[in-house]
Design a protein around this motif. Structure first.
Motif, PDB file in Angstrom:
ATOM      1  N   UNK A   1       0.837  -1.213   0.000  1.00  0.00           N
ATOM      2  CA  UNK A   1       0.000   0.000   0.000  1.00  0.00           C
ATOM      3  C   UNK A   1       0.861   1.248   0.000  1.00  0.00           C
ATOM      4  N   UNK A   2       1.828   1.253   0.886  1.00  0.00           N
ATOM      5  CA  UNK A   2       2.650   2.456   1.021  1.00  0.00           C
ATOM      6  C   UNK A   2       3.492   2.699  -0.231  1.00  0.00           C
ATOM      7  N   UNK A   3       3.922   1.621  -0.860  1.00  0.00           N
ATOM      8  CA  UNK A   3       4.685   1.777  -2.097  1.00  0.00           C
ATOM      9  C   UNK A   3       3.807   2.383  -3.191  1.00  0.00           C
ATOM     10  N   UNK A   4       2.557   1.905  -3.293  1.00  0.00           N
ATOM     11  CA  UNK A   4       1.644   2.417  -4.303  1.00  0.00           C
ATOM     12  C   UNK A   4       1.295   3.870  -4.036  1.00  0.00           C
ATOM     13  N   UNK A   5       1.008   4.200  -2.761  1.00  0.00           N
ATOM     14  CA  UNK A   5       0.661   5.578  -2.420  1.00  0.00           C
ATOM     15  C   UNK A   5       1.840   6.514  -2.633  1.00  0.00           C
ATOM     16  N   UNK A   6       3.041   5.998  -2.384  1.00  0.00           N
ATOM     17  CA  UNK A   6       4.241   6.808  -2.635  1.00  0.00           C
ATOM     18  C   UNK A   6       4.366   7.138  -4.119  1.00  0.00           C
ATOM     19  N   UNK A   7       4.001   6.166  -4.965  1.00  0.00           N
ATOM     20  CA  UNK A   7       4.014   6.405  -6.408  1.00  0.00           C
ATOM     21  C   UNK A   7       3.021   7.501  -6.779  1.00  0.00           C
ATOM     22  N   UNK A   8       1.829   7.438  -6.174  1.00  0.00           N
ATOM     23  CA  UNK A   8       0.812   8.452  -6.458  1.00  0.00           C
ATOM     24  C   UNK A   8       1.268   9.833  -5.980  1.00  0.00           C
ATOM     25  N   UNK A   9       1.857   9.895  -4.789  1.00  0.00           N
ATOM     26  CA  UNK A   9       2.337  11.175  -4.268  1.00  0.00           C
ATOM     27  C   UNK A   9       3.426  11.753  -5.163  1.00  0.00           C
ATOM     28  N   UNK A  10       4.286  10.866  -5.658  1.00  0.00           N
ATOM     29  CA  UNK A  10       5.387  11.308  -6.515  1.00  0.00           C
ATOM     30  C   UNK A  10       4.878  11.936  -7.817  1.00  0.00           C
ATOM     31  N   UNK A  11       3.663  11.578  -8.219  1.00  0.00           N
ATOM     32  CA  UNK A  11       3.076  12.147  -9.434  1.00  0.00           C
ATOM     33  C   UNK A  11       2.853  13.651  -9.297  1.00  0.00           C
ATOM     34  N   UNK A  12       2.654  14.112  -8.067  1.00  0.00           N
ATOM     35  CA  UNK A  12       2.456  15.551  -7.825  1.00  0.00           C
ATOM     36  C   UNK A  12       3.785  16.275  -7.633  1.00  0.00           C
ATOM     37  N   UNK A  13       4.799  15.536  -7.189  1.00  0.00           N
ATOM     38  CA  UNK A  13       6.080  16.169  -6.861  1.00  0.00           C
ATOM     39  C   UNK A  13       7.009  16.198  -8.067  1.00  0.00           C
ATOM     40  N   UNK A  14       7.085  15.079  -8.777  1.00  0.00           N
ATOM     41  CA  UNK A  14       8.008  14.964  -9.905  1.00  0.00           C
ATOM     42  C   UNK A  14       7.271  14.945 -11.241  1.00  0.00           C
ATOM     43  N   UNK A  15       6.979  13.751 -11.738  1.00  0.00           N
ATOM     44  CA  UNK A  15       6.329  13.678 -13.043  1.00  0.00           C
ATOM     45  C   UNK A  15       5.074  12.814 -12.950  1.00  0.00           C
ATOM     46  N   UNK A  16       4.121  13.030 -13.841  1.00  0.00           N
ATOM     47  CA  UNK A  16       2.874  12.252 -13.817  1.00  0.00           C
ATOM     48  C   UNK A  16       3.145  10.755 -13.927  1.00  0.00           C
ATOM     49  N   UNK A  17       2.188   9.969 -13.436  1.00  0.00           N
ATOM     50  CA  UNK A  17       2.319   8.518 -13.441  1.00  0.00           C
ATOM     51  C   UNK A  17       1.149   7.912 -14.223  1.00  0.00           C
ATOM     52  N   UNK A  18       1.454   6.846 -14.951  1.00  0.00           N
ATOM     53  CA  UNK A  18       0.413   6.124 -15.673  1.00  0.00           C
ATOM     54  C   UNK A  18       0.264   4.738 -15.054  1.00  0.00           C
ATOM     55  N   UNK A  19      -0.964   4.353 -14.727  1.00  0.00           N
ATOM     56  CA  UNK A  19      -1.233   3.114 -13.997  1.00  0.00           C
ATOM     57  C   UNK A  19      -1.673   1.977 -14.911  1.00  0.00           C
ATOM     58  N   UNK A  20      -1.104   1.882 -16.078  1.00  0.00           N
ATOM     59  CA  UNK A  20      -1.384   0.791 -17.010  1.00  0.00           C
ATOM     60  C   UNK A  20      -2.851   0.751 -17.434  1.00  0.00           C
ATOM     61  N   UNK A  21      -3.283  -0.413 -17.913  1.00  0.00           N
ATOM     62  CA  UNK A  21      -4.612  -0.538 -18.487  1.00  0.00           C
ATOM     63  C   UNK A  21      -5.689  -0.787 -17.439  1.00  0.00           C
ATOM     64  N   UNK A  22      -6.867  -0.274 -17.738  1.00  0.00           N
ATOM     65  CA  UNK A  22      -8.080  -0.616 -16.995  1.00  0.00           C
ATOM     66  C   UNK A  22      -9.055  -1.177 -18.018  1.00  0.00           C
ATOM     67  N   UNK A  23      -9.320  -2.497 -17.917  1.00  0.00           N
ATOM     68  CA  UNK A  23     -10.223  -3.150 -18.848  1.00  0.00           C
ATOM     69  C   UNK A  23     -11.618  -3.246 -18.249  1.00  0.00           C
ATOM     70  N   UNK A  24     -12.585  -3.402 -19.113  1.00  0.00           N
ATOM     71  CA  UNK A  24     -13.930  -3.644 -18.622  1.00  0.00           C
ATOM     72  C   UNK A  24     -14.966  -3.527 -19.721  1.00  0.00           C
TER      73      UNK A  24
END
Length: 709
Positions: free
Chosen positions: A41-64
């Motif tokens: 969880x903390x690793x994933x949230x750190x990735x999300x936080x980093x999107x605001x500090x450094x560069x945007x993040x893309x979370x791969x595909x969402x199918x449905x």
């Protein structure tokens, strides 16, 4: 590529603006918030936080799929739920949870459970105030919170995730505008409606079965897809050919029919990928401690699989072609079914090799079965499937694997050999008969396969006879000694002249072996006393049988004798009686009086003949009667002197002069003979206990031996 037009790069806020999101019934509970998943969880949230500090993040595909104007995710439920919670928390934290925001956030809901659906609704509509307390405590103390919700695993997971979001983002105010920015959103994913690819609802349901529980495979899959991206292994591929797409569509459909009772296929996919990694490690030319350790670890627990177990593009591509070959639909039968004939003997493996390879949840799958699966896969990758050539190939590999593979070292040798032989897997007997092999793993069994191949190529009439012999339960593919028997030898080498053997000789020897070994030697066990299957042990005090009589030279000499022209047509009973009579006449010729026979082995054999032929008037050949002499599992013999005037009686006047034992008493035993315990009634031979007619039986035996002679 026109596939680019089939998906959109969207933020969660943008997707909610386009369509409501409904987590369908067949999806699992929210798993990212589970206990013991704090690090993830903390690793994933750190990735999300980093999107605001450094560069945007893309979370791969969402199918449905879109059903009744609602988007129902197949892959992406976990990420979408976390993004929903993040948007709610930031909106509350920054005071931006107005009616417009509530209206859009309410478009995210759970169909899985009414409690999850109601919780998400009340969280948005009724909300709470954020203070210094843990947000989960604040929510649980809110008047609208229903205590029974605490039994819902999805709600528990959401509360834990909210606590970690609070810890990660509490000091980062004023990010709402960036989070909901329509032009440059910091967090996006690739939105892919599966209807664009014409996928059926039935397939959609099967695909969703992979996601009802949080599994080790989901964690591995996420990291593996990142590994693939970093290594840039699929840059030039269309979306439909990528690992991430096929693992959620075509390949999942393949494993659907082998799913477990939990209606998941994650474990089966994990077993396949880990098992393939094991085989690739075994192919490494430079075997070292690390490779051996990885094989051991993955052998014991496929959940220990790491993306790094596929270190190269070549290994990754091999995995994909293996998954592709088992997913082929244009075959007369799926390759995931049993491809071998129903009567094909595998002994320690199941007929459905693929199924055993992927469904063994207890990890009881052996190195032998792993090697067989590798052989099957190599054939499918090398040839157009044809039943006869495939069965021939698997027969050869079965024989080698069963007789050679005992652990990691022999397993890795077998895998290398299978890879080398796979070039001729479409015509294995031709290939073996014409090629020389220089690899260090050309074992005796491999040499036997080469010799048999030459026989079959020379004369196809050998084939059914060799197959019959190989399938004997007692021989299990190894018939070197049987072939040597046909040639009048005890041992066989690859250089032996094949002119010394003939189809007719082999036919008689195979028939003799089948006759004598029926029901695992029960019918002839006593007659083995007069062969080298029994041997002296501890000097003169023991006579023990060889634990593997099926290949022992003593038994094979008996087979050779039975296969001779004068004996070939005799029934088993007739053959045994003939031998027994010849033996008795020989003893009479040497000693005159049978009571003077003084060789322990011969004395015990005479005991057996009396028991077998007179005690029950030639009883039916059954275990209870035939082995009566060998009661209590006592197939070994020890002997003591009767000098203490035991109540037991010996039929014989002693041993030979070198033994110096008068009036010996024999006792049967299983594993250990306790000489110090003296004579035991429960182990002594029946005729020694009840020997008032002992001399009568010796005389009767003499008369019997002369009948019809």
């Amino acid at each position: 590529m026109n596939n680019v037009q089939k998906f959109k790069r969207l933020s969660f806020w943008q997707l909610l603006g386009e369509t409501p999101i409904d987590i369908p019934l067949i999806q699992r509970a929210y798993a990212q918030g589970r206990v013991r998943k704090e690090a993830l969880r903390k690793k994933f949230l750190s990735t999300l936080l980093n999107a605001f500090i450094n560069k945007p993040v893309e979370l791969d595909f969402v199918y449905g799929s879109t059903l009744e104007c609602e988007f129902q995710p197949l892959d992406g439920q976990q990420r979408l739920t976390t993004l929903f919670l993040l948007h709610w928390y930031i909106a509350v934290l920054e005071g931006r949870l107005d009616e417009d925001t509530k209206h859009r956030l309410k478009r995210f809901t759970y169909e899985t459970r009414s409690s999850s659906r109601e919780f998400c609704h009340d969280l948005v509509v009724k909300s709470v105030m954020i203070n210094e307390n843990k947000i989960s405590h604040t929510i649980k103390n809110a008047p609208w919170y229903v205590m029974s919700w605490s039994r819902d695993p999805s709600i528990n997971g959401m509360l834990k995730m909210l606590d970690d979001i609070q810890e990660t983002f509490s000091g980062n105010v004023r990010i709402w505008d960036r989070l909901t920015d329509a032009e440059n959103p910091p967090i996006t994913f690739l939105y892919l409606p599966l209807e664009e690819f014409g996928l059926s609802d039935d397939l959609y349901i099967k695909m969703n079965a992979r996601g009802k529980q949080l599994t080790s495979f989901e964690h591995f899959k996420a990291r593996f897809e990142k590994h693939i991206e970093v290594q840039k292994w699929e840059l030039d591929l269309s979306l439909e050919d990528t690992f991430s797409y096929k693992i959620d569509t075509e390949w999942t459909d393949t494993f659907w029919f082998h799913r477990g009772d939990n209606d998941l296929v994650d474990e089966e996919l994990m077993n396949f990928i880990a098992g393939t990694a094991i085989n690739l490690y075994a192919l490494e030319s430079d075997q070292n401690e690390y490779i051996e350790e990885r094989i051991k670890n993955l052998y014991n627990d496929s959940n220990l699989l790491e993306p790094e177990d596929y270190p190269s593009k070549e290994s990754f591509n091999y995995l994909k072609v293996c998954l592709n070959i088992y997913s082929q639909k244009d075959t007369y039968k799926p390759y995931t079914e049993s491809l071998l004939p129903a009567d094909f003997a595998l002994w320690e493996s199941k007929p459905g090799i693929f199924e055993e390879f992927v469904t063994d949840s207890e990890r009881n799958i052996t190195y032998k079965t792993r090697a067989l699966f590798f052989a099957q896969t190599e054939y499918l990758l090398t040839n157009v499937f044809e039943q006869n050539t495939f069965t021939d190939w698997m027969r050869v590999i079965r024989n080698i694997v069963h007789n050679d593979v005992t652990g990691i070292a022999t397993f890795t040798k077998a895998i290398k050999l299978i890879r080398e032989l796979s070039a001729g897997s479409g015509s294995i007997y031709q290939y073996l008969s014409k090629n020389k092999f220089t690899l260090p793993h050309t074992s005796k069994q491999v040499l036997e396969e080469i010799f048999k191949s030459k026989l079959i190529v020379t004369d196809i009439s050998y084939k059914p006879l060799i197959f019959e012999a190989e399938d004997f339960q007692e021989l299990k593919g190894n018939i070197t000694e049987l072939l040597a028997t046909c040639m009048g030898k005890e041992h066989l080498t690859i250089e032996d002249d094949m002119d010394e053997i003939s189809v007719e000789k082999l036919k008689k020897v195979v028939a003799a072996y089948k006759c004598l070994s029926s029901n695992y030697f029960i019918s002839i066990w006593g007659d083995l006393l007069n062969t080298d299957v029994y041997h002296s042990k501890y000097g003169i005090w023991r006579l023990e049988y060889h634990e593997h009589p099926e290949k022992h030279s003593g038994f094979l000499k008996l087979v050779a004798e039975k296969s001779r022209d004068e004996n070939a047509d005799l029934s088993l009973e007739e053959f045994c009686i003939k031998r027994e009579k010849e033996f008795v006449r020989q003893q009479i010729k040497e000693f005159g009086d049978l009571s003077l026979v003084n060789i322990p082995r011969h004395q015990i054999y005479l005991y057996y003949i009396i028991w077998r032929r007179f005690r029950y008037n030639r009883p039916t050949l059954t275990e209870s009667s035939e082995r009566k002499l060998f009661f209590r599992g006592g197939f070994n013999f020890g002997w003591l002197s009767n000098r203490d005037k035991s109540t037991f009686h010996s039929l014989f006047n002693g041993f030979s002069e070198s033994y110096k034992i008068p009036d010996p008493i024999f006792q049967t035993y299983s594993n250990r003979f306790y000489h110090s315990k003296g004579l035991k009634r429960e182990n002594a031979l029946p005729l020694e206990i009840e020997s008032t007619k002992g001399k009568y039986y010796l005389a009767k035996l003499s008369e019997w031996s002369r009948e019809d002679s």
